[in-house]
Scaffold this motif. Structure first.
Motif, PDB file in Angstrom:
ATOM      1  N   ARG A 360       0.902  -1.100   0.066  1.00  0.00           N
ATOM      2  CA  ARG A 360       0.121   0.051   0.066  1.00  0.00           C
ATOM      3  C   ARG A 360       0.896   1.214  -0.022  1.00  0.00           C
ATOM      4  O   ARG A 360       0.563   2.418  -0.568  1.00  0.00           O
ATOM      5  N   ARG A 361       2.048   1.177   0.609  1.00  0.00           N
ATOM      6  CA  ARG A 361       2.816   2.367   0.853  1.00  0.00           C
ATOM      7  C   ARG A 361       3.379   2.562  -0.274  1.00  0.00           C
ATOM      8  O   ARG A 361       3.520   3.935  -1.024  1.00  0.00           O
ATOM      9  N   LEU A 362       3.729   1.503  -1.363  1.00  0.00           N
ATOM     10  CA  LEU A 362       4.350   1.934  -2.452  1.00  0.00           C
ATOM     11  C   LEU A 362       3.352   2.609  -3.501  1.00  0.00           C
ATOM     12  O   LEU A 362       3.574   3.378  -4.263  1.00  0.00           O
ATOM     13  N   ARG A 363       2.219   1.992  -3.503  1.00  0.00           N
ATOM     14  CA  ARG A 363       1.125   2.702  -4.309  1.00  0.00           C
ATOM     15  C   ARG A 363       0.827   3.767  -3.972  1.00  0.00           C
ATOM     16  O   ARG A 363       0.501   4.645  -4.937  1.00  0.00           O
ATOM     17  N   LEU A 364       0.773   4.160  -2.526  1.00  0.00           N
ATOM     18  CA  LEU A 364       0.587   5.535  -2.203  1.00  0.00           C
ATOM     19  C   LEU A 364       1.594   6.573  -2.581  1.00  0.00           C
ATOM     20  O   LEU A 364       1.166   7.633  -3.266  1.00  0.00           O
ATOM     21  N   ASP A 365       2.870   6.082  -2.726  1.00  0.00           N
ATOM     22  CA  ASP A 365       3.730   7.082  -3.070  1.00  0.00           C
ATOM     23  C   ASP A 365       3.566   7.247  -4.522  1.00  0.00           C
ATOM     24  O   ASP A 365       3.702   8.546  -5.026  1.00  0.00           O
ATOM     25  N   ARG A 366       3.150   6.225  -5.369  1.00  0.00           N
ATOM     26  CA  ARG A 366       3.003   6.684  -6.654  1.00  0.00           C
ATOM     27  C   ARG A 366       1.872   7.402  -6.937  1.00  0.00           C
ATOM     28  O   ARG A 366       1.873   8.314  -7.765  1.00  0.00           O
ATOM     29  N   ALA A 367       0.723   7.058  -6.292  1.00  0.00           N
ATOM     30  CA  ALA A 367      -0.496   7.970  -6.607  1.00  0.00           C
ATOM     31  C   ALA A 367      -0.221   9.210  -6.054  1.00  0.00           C
ATOM     32  O   ALA A 367      -0.640  10.432  -6.561  1.00  0.00           O
ATOM     33  N   ARG A 368       0.363   9.780  -4.825  1.00  0.00           N
ATOM     34  CA  ARG A 368       0.737  10.973  -4.333  1.00  0.00           C
ATOM     35  C   ARG A 368       1.560  11.762  -5.532  1.00  0.00           C
ATOM     36  O   ARG A 368       1.365  12.946  -5.704  1.00  0.00           O
ATOM     37  N   ALA A 369       2.500  11.076  -6.224  1.00  0.00           N
ATOM     38  CA  ALA A 369       3.416  11.648  -7.006  1.00  0.00           C
ATOM     39  C   ALA A 369       2.667  12.061  -8.295  1.00  0.00           C
ATOM     40  O   ALA A 369       2.622  13.130  -8.874  1.00  0.00           O
ATOM     41  N   ALA A 370       1.884  11.049  -8.719  1.00  0.00           N
ATOM     42  CA  ALA A 370       1.022  11.439  -9.860  1.00  0.00           C
ATOM     43  C   ALA A 370      -0.241  12.561  -9.452  1.00  0.00           C
ATOM     44  O   ALA A 370      -0.401  13.552 -10.633  1.00  0.00           O
ATOM     45  N   LEU A 371      -0.779  12.471  -8.454  1.00  0.00           N
ATOM     46  CA  LEU A 371      -1.633  13.662  -7.889  1.00  0.00           C
ATOM     47  C   LEU A 371      -0.731  14.907  -8.066  1.00  0.00           C
ATOM     48  O   LEU A 371      -1.585  15.830  -8.371  1.00  0.00           O
ATOM     49  N   ARG A 372       0.136  14.881  -7.407  1.00  0.00           N
ATOM     50  CA  ARG A 372       1.160  16.382  -7.254  1.00  0.00           C
ATOM     51  C   ARG A 372       1.161  16.936  -8.706  1.00  0.00           C
ATOM     52  O   ARG A 372       1.126  17.955  -9.373  1.00  0.00           O
ATOM     53  N   ARG A 373       1.559  15.572  -9.626  1.00  0.00           N
ATOM     54  CA  ARG A 373       1.952  16.385 -11.007  1.00  0.00           C
ATOM     55  C   ARG A 373       0.399  16.835 -11.777  1.00  0.00           C
ATOM     56  O   ARG A 373       0.539  18.068 -12.290  1.00  0.00           O
ATOM     57  N   ASP A 374      -0.715  16.232 -11.480  1.00  0.00           N
ATOM     58  CA  ASP A 374      -1.767  16.769 -12.004  1.00  0.00           C
ATOM     59  C   ASP A 374      -2.393  18.106 -11.360  1.00  0.00           C
ATOM     60  O   ASP A 374      -2.735  18.928 -11.989  1.00  0.00           O
ATOM     61  N   LEU A 375      -2.051  18.060 -10.188  1.00  0.00           N
ATOM     62  CA  LEU A 375      -2.358  19.476  -9.619  1.00  0.00           C
ATOM     63  C   LEU A 375      -1.668  20.544  -9.853  1.00  0.00           C
ATOM     64  O   LEU A 375      -2.004  21.682 -10.259  1.00  0.00           O
ATOM     65  N   ASP A 376      -0.330  20.196 -10.038  1.00  0.00           N
ATOM     66  CA  ASP A 376       0.502  21.336 -10.666  1.00  0.00           C
ATOM     67  C   ASP A 376       0.083  21.892 -11.939  1.00  0.00           C
ATOM     68  O   ASP A 376       0.007  22.878 -12.205  1.00  0.00           O
ATOM     69  N   ALA A 377      -0.123  20.840 -12.821  1.00  0.00           N
ATOM     70  CA  ALA A 377      -0.500  21.233 -14.326  1.00  0.00           C
ATOM     71  C   ALA A 377      -1.788  21.897 -14.214  1.00  0.00           C
ATOM     72  O   ALA A 377      -2.008  22.933 -14.934  1.00  0.00           O
ATOM     73  N   SER A 378      -2.949  21.452 -13.355  1.00  0.00           N
ATOM     74  CA  SER A 378      -4.181  22.011 -13.312  1.00  0.00           C
ATOM     75  C   SER A 378      -4.055  23.564 -12.602  1.00  0.00           C
ATOM     76  O   SER A 378      -5.312  24.135 -12.871  1.00  0.00           O
ATOM     77  N   ALA A 379      -3.039  23.783 -12.178  1.00  0.00           N
ATOM     78  CA  ALA A 379      -2.920  25.185 -11.214  1.00  0.00           C
ATOM     79  C   ALA A 379      -2.502  26.153 -12.055  1.00  0.00           C
ATOM     80  O   ALA A 379      -2.399  27.407 -11.510  1.00  0.00           O
ATOM     81  N   GLN A 380      -2.349  25.890 -13.243  1.00  0.00           N
ATOM     82  CA  GLN A 380      -1.556  27.062 -14.136  1.00  0.00           C
ATOM     83  C   GLN A 380      -2.783  28.047 -14.732  1.00  0.00           C
ATOM     84  O   GLN A 380      -4.028  27.831 -14.970  1.00  0.00           O
ATOM     85  N   PRO A 381      -2.397  29.352 -14.851  1.00  0.00           N
ATOM     86  CA  PRO A 381      -3.182  30.350 -15.508  1.00  0.00           C
ATOM     87  C   PRO A 381      -3.526  29.885 -16.864  1.00  0.00           C
ATOM     88  O   PRO A 381      -2.728  29.348 -17.468  1.00  0.00           O
ATOM     89  N   THR A 382      -4.757  30.546 -17.394  1.00  0.00           N
ATOM     90  CA  THR A 382      -4.746  30.227 -18.969  1.00  0.00           C
ATOM     91  C   THR A 382      -3.930  30.817 -19.763  1.00  0.00           C
ATOM     92  O   THR A 382      -2.851  31.705 -19.206  1.00  0.00           O
ATOM     93  N   ALA A 383      -3.611  30.640 -21.145  1.00  0.00           N
ATOM     94  CA  ALA A 383      -2.580  30.921 -21.948  1.00  0.00           C
ATOM     95  C   ALA A 383      -2.712  32.536 -22.012  1.00  0.00           C
ATOM     96  O   ALA A 383      -1.537  33.452 -22.146  1.00  0.00           O
ATOM     97  N   GLU A 384      -3.909  33.266 -21.735  1.00  0.00           N
ATOM     98  CA  GLU A 384      -4.087  34.570 -21.848  1.00  0.00           C
ATOM     99  C   GLU A 384      -3.826  35.227 -20.493  1.00  0.00           C
ATOM    100  O   GLU A 384      -4.096  36.694 -20.284  1.00  0.00           O
ATOM    101  N   GLY A 385      -3.173  34.579 -19.508  1.00  0.00           N
ATOM    102  CA  GLY A 385      -3.116  35.033 -18.074  1.00  0.00           C
ATOM    103  C   GLY A 385      -4.151  35.291 -17.292  1.00  0.00           C
ATOM    104  O   GLY A 385      -4.194  35.933 -16.189  1.00  0.00           O
TER     105      GLY A 385
END
Ligand SMILES: Cc1ncc(C[n+]2csc(CCOP(=O)(O)OP(=O)(O)O)c2C)c(N)n1
Ligand SMILES: [Mg+2]
Length: 570
Positions: A360-385
Motif C-alpha cells: 500500500r505504501r508503494l502504491r500511495l507513493d506513486r499515487a501521491r506523485a501522480a496527484l502532485r503532477r496533476d495538481l501542478d498542471a491544473s493550477a496554471q493560469p490560462t494562456a491569456e493570463g
C-alpha cells in the motif's frame, strides 16, 4: 429600577432568558430584533442596570448572517450558541441557516418571538396591524424539520428549565439546533431571578462507541488488503486529528476527501489521495467512512459486492435523512473525537499484514506523485493570463502557509489545490448547500478567535446570497478583520455544470447563453465593500494575484481592517 423586581426578587422574562443563557456558557447572542422585542430589550436593560451577568447581544442586520455567524463561531470554539430572531418573518429568513446547522450537527438555541395572541386588555397585547399579520397557526413549522426539539414558552417560570433542556438536547450526540418560540405576553411577565445563575440543571448526553462494534471494526480494518478511508467532516478535535494522521501513516491507509466540509488530514499528507474515491473504491475490500453523509456517488463509483463498509460518526446512519442507502456492515456511533481514537487504540493489539502495508505504501507513493503532477498542471493560469479557481487556490495556500488560519469556502478556492495542514484550517459550505454561508461563518470564527486569519472564499453568486451589504456592515461594526475572496465568473457556474453534466449535448449546452445561469453584468463588489470601510481591490490578471493577496493579508493582520479581493476568473 423596577419596583416589582425589587420587592419579589424577580426579573422580566425577556431579560431572564439572557441571564440563563449566560449561565449555560453562551457568550454572544446573535440577534435581529423587531416589534415583539420590547420585553427583551427592556429586560436586557433591566438586567444590565442590576449588574446581572449577561451574554453580549449583537445586532446582526440579516438573519441568515446571524445563523452563519453562530455556525462559524461554533466551528472554531465548540461553545454553545444562541440566535434570537423576530417572529415568523425573522425565523423564515433564518430557516436556511437552521437547515445548514442541522446538516452539520451544529448545536444552537434558535429563538424567535411570537406575535401577541391577545388583542387587548393584557400587558404586551397587540398594538399595530403587524401583530395580526405575523400570526401563524404553526410558526415552528418553518424550522421544525431542521431542529431536534422545539417548544413554545408558555409561562415565565419556565425560562430557566426550558433553556437548560434546550441546551442539553442541542449539545447531545448527535448535536444540532433546537427552537424555542417566545410569545410577547409571556416575555412581559416577571419570573423569579434567584435561580437564574445556578449551574445548568441538565447535562448533554455524549454517546460512547459500542465496544463489540469497535473490536469488529478493528479486526476488519487490520486484516484488510486494500482499505480506503473516506472522511468528510474532519477527524474530531486537534488531538484526534493528529492521531488520525499518525495512524493513517502507520497502516498506510489511503484517505480520500470526497466533498469534505472539514479538514480530516493535511492535504500534503503522504496518505491523502485527493478528492476522487473512484479508482480506490473500485478495488477496496474495506471502506471506513468517517462522518460522511454521502461518502461516494453510487452511480459513478461502484464498490465490490464483497467489500465491508464501516461507518463512524455521531449518527452513522444519518437517521434524519429519509433516503441514504449506503451499505453499513459496522456502525460506530459517537463523536468523531472519541470514536476515532478508540478505533485506533483497538487496532494497536491486532496483528499486522506487513506485506499488504508495504504494498500500500508503494502504491500511495506513486499515487501521491501522480496527484502532485496533476495538481501542478491544473493550477496554471490560462494562456491569456486569466485565473481559474485552481490557480487562486494554489496561490492562497502559498500565501497562508505557516500562518494560523481558517478558510471558509463556498464554491470558492477548492480544497484539492489548497495547502491546508491543521485541524480547523478548512471548512466548506454544508452539504445542505444553503448559500450565503461562508462570509458570516468566517466572521463568527473571527469573533471566536480574534488572532486567527479567517478567510471567506466564495463564488460571486454565493457572495450575493450572503446579503453582502449587511455582512460588510457587521464586519465594520464588530471590527472583524476577515479576508473576503470573491471568485467572480459572472455566473452561477455550478448550475451550468449541473446542466451540462445531465445533458452534455443538449440544447442548453449548445446555446450561446445558457438560460438561468448568468450574473452578468457583475457589480463592482469592491465598492460594496468600500461602503463599509473595507480595503478592497479587483484583480483581473494572474500575475497580480500574489501581491494582492499579500497586501490583503497585511491589511487584515496589521491594520485590523476587513478586506475584499474581487478576483475575476474564467
Ligand atoms: C440559498 C440557495 N439558493 C440557490 C442555490 C442553488 N445553487 C447552487 S450552486 C449555485 C450557483 C453558485 O454560484 P457561485 O457562487 O457564483 O459559484 P460558481 O459555481 O459560479 O463558481 C446556486 C444558485 C443554493 N444552493 N442555495
Ligand atoms: Mg459564479
Amino acid at each position: 429600577m423596577n419596583d416589582t423586581t425589587d420587592r419579589t426578587g424577580s426579573m422580566t422574562a425577556g431579560g431572564a432568558i439572557f441571564a440563563r443563557l449566560k449561565a449555560l456558557g453562551v457568550k454572544y447572542v446573535f440577534t435581529n430584533s423587531g416589534t415583539d422585542f420590547p420585553p427583551i430589550i427592556e429586560g436586557l436593560a433591566e438586567a444590565g442596570a442590576k449588574g446581572v451577568d449577561l451574554p453580549e447581544p449583537l445586532v446582526i442586520p440579516h438573519e441568515h448572517a446571524a445563523m452563519g455567524m453562530a455556525h462559524g463561531y461554533y466551528l472554531l470554539s465548540g461553545e454553545p450558541q444562541a440566535v434570537m430572531l423576530h417572529t415568523n418573518v425573522g425565523l423564515s429568513n433564518g430557516a436556511t441557516g437552521a437547515i445548514n446547522a442541522a446538516c452539520e450537527n451544529v448545536p444552537m438555541i434558535l429563538m424567535s418571538g411570537r406575535t401577541p395572541v391577545t388583542e387587548s386588555d393584557r400587558f404586551g397585547a397587540r398594538t399595530v396591524p403587524i401583530a395580526w399579520g405575523q400570526e401563524m397557526r404553526d410558526q415552528t413549522a418553518l424550522v421544525r424539520e431542521a431542529v431536534k426539539w422545539d417548544y413554545e414558552l408558555r409561562v415565565p417560570e419556565q425560562v430557566a428549565g426550558l433553556l437548560d433542556r434546550a441546551h442539553a438536547i442541542a449539545n447531545s450526540t448527535p448535536k444540532g439546533p433546537v427552537y424555542l418560540s417566545l410569545p410577547r405576553e409571556v416575555l412581559c411577565e416577571a419570573t423569579p431571578a434567584d435561580t437564574l445563575s445556578a449551574p445548568p440543571g441538565m447535562s448533554p448526553v455524549r454517546i460512547a462507541p459500542d465496544h463489540a462494534a469497535l473490536e469488529r471494526a478493528a479486526e476488519i480494518l487490520a486484516s484488510a488488503k486494500r482499505p480506503l478511508v473516506i472522511a468528510q467532516r474532519g477527524a474530531g478535535d486537534a488531538e484526534s486529528f493528529a492521531a488520525f494522521a499518525r495512524w493513517a501513516e502507520d497502516w498506510s491507509l489511503p484517505v480520500c476527501s470526497w466533498w469534505s466540509t472539514h479538514l480530516a488530514i493535511a492535504t500534503d499528507h503522504p496518505c491523502h489521495v485527493g478528492s476522487e474515491p473512484g479508482e480506490w473504491l473500485a478495488e477496496a475490500d474495506v471502506v471506513l467512512v468517517v462522518n460522511a453523509l454521502a461518502p461516494w456517488w453510487p452511480d459513478a463509483h461502484p464498490i465490490p459486492d464483497d467489500a465491508k463498509v464501516i461507518h463512524l460518526g455521531p449518527d452513522p446512519l444519518f437517521s434524519r435523512f429519509p433516503v441514504r442507502n449506503f451499505r453499513s456492515d459496522v456502525a460506530l456511533a459517537g463523536e468523531t473525537a472519541d470514536v476515532l481514537p478508540a478505533l485506533i487504540e483497538a487496532m494497536q493489539s491486532r496483528s499486522r499484514n506487513d506485506e499488504a502495508i508495504v504494498a500500500r505504501r508503494l502504491r500511495l507513493d506513486r499515487a501521491r506523485a501522480a496527484l502532485r503532477r496533476d495538481l501542478d498542471a491544473s493550477a496554471q493560469p490560462t494562456a491569456e493570463g486569466r485565473m481559474t479557481k485552481a490557480f487562486v487556490s494554489d496561490r492562497l495556500g502559498a500565501a497562508l502557509d505557516g500562518k494560523t488560519s481558517s478558510v471558509f469556502s463556498e464554491l470558492g478556492a477548492p480544497l484539492s489545490h489548497l495547502l491546508r495542514r491543521d485541524a480547523q484550517s478548512w471548512f466548506q459550505e454544508p452539504h445542505s448547500g444553503g448559500l450565503g454561508w461562508s462570509f458570516p461563518a468566517a466572521m463568527g470564527a473571527q469573533l471566536a478567535d480574534p488572532e486567527r486569519i479567517c478567510v471567506a472564499t466564495m463564488g460571486d453568486g454565493s457572495y450575493l446570497f450572503s446579503n453582502p451589504a449587511a455582512c460588510h456592515q457587521i464586519a465594520e461594526a464588530l471590527e472583524l478583520p476577515v479576508l473576503i475572496l470573491v471568485l467572480n465568473n459572472e455566473e452561477w457556474g455550478a448550475v451550468r455544470g449541473s446542466v451540462t453534466g445531465l445533458y452534455p449535448d443538449g440544447y442548453a449546452a449548445r446555446a450561446n447563453t445558457m438560460p438561468l445561469t448568468s450574473l452578468s453584468p457583475s457589480p463592482e463588489f469592491t465598492r460594496t465593500a468600500e461602503a463599509s470601510n473595507a480595503w478592497a481591490k479587483r484583480v483581473d490578471r494572474a500575475e497580480d494575484l500574489d501581491a494582492a493577496l499579500n497586501e490583503a493579508l497585511r491589511v487584515v493582520t496589521e491594520d485590523r481592517r476587513h478586506a475584499l479581493l474581487d478576483v475575476r476568473i474564467v
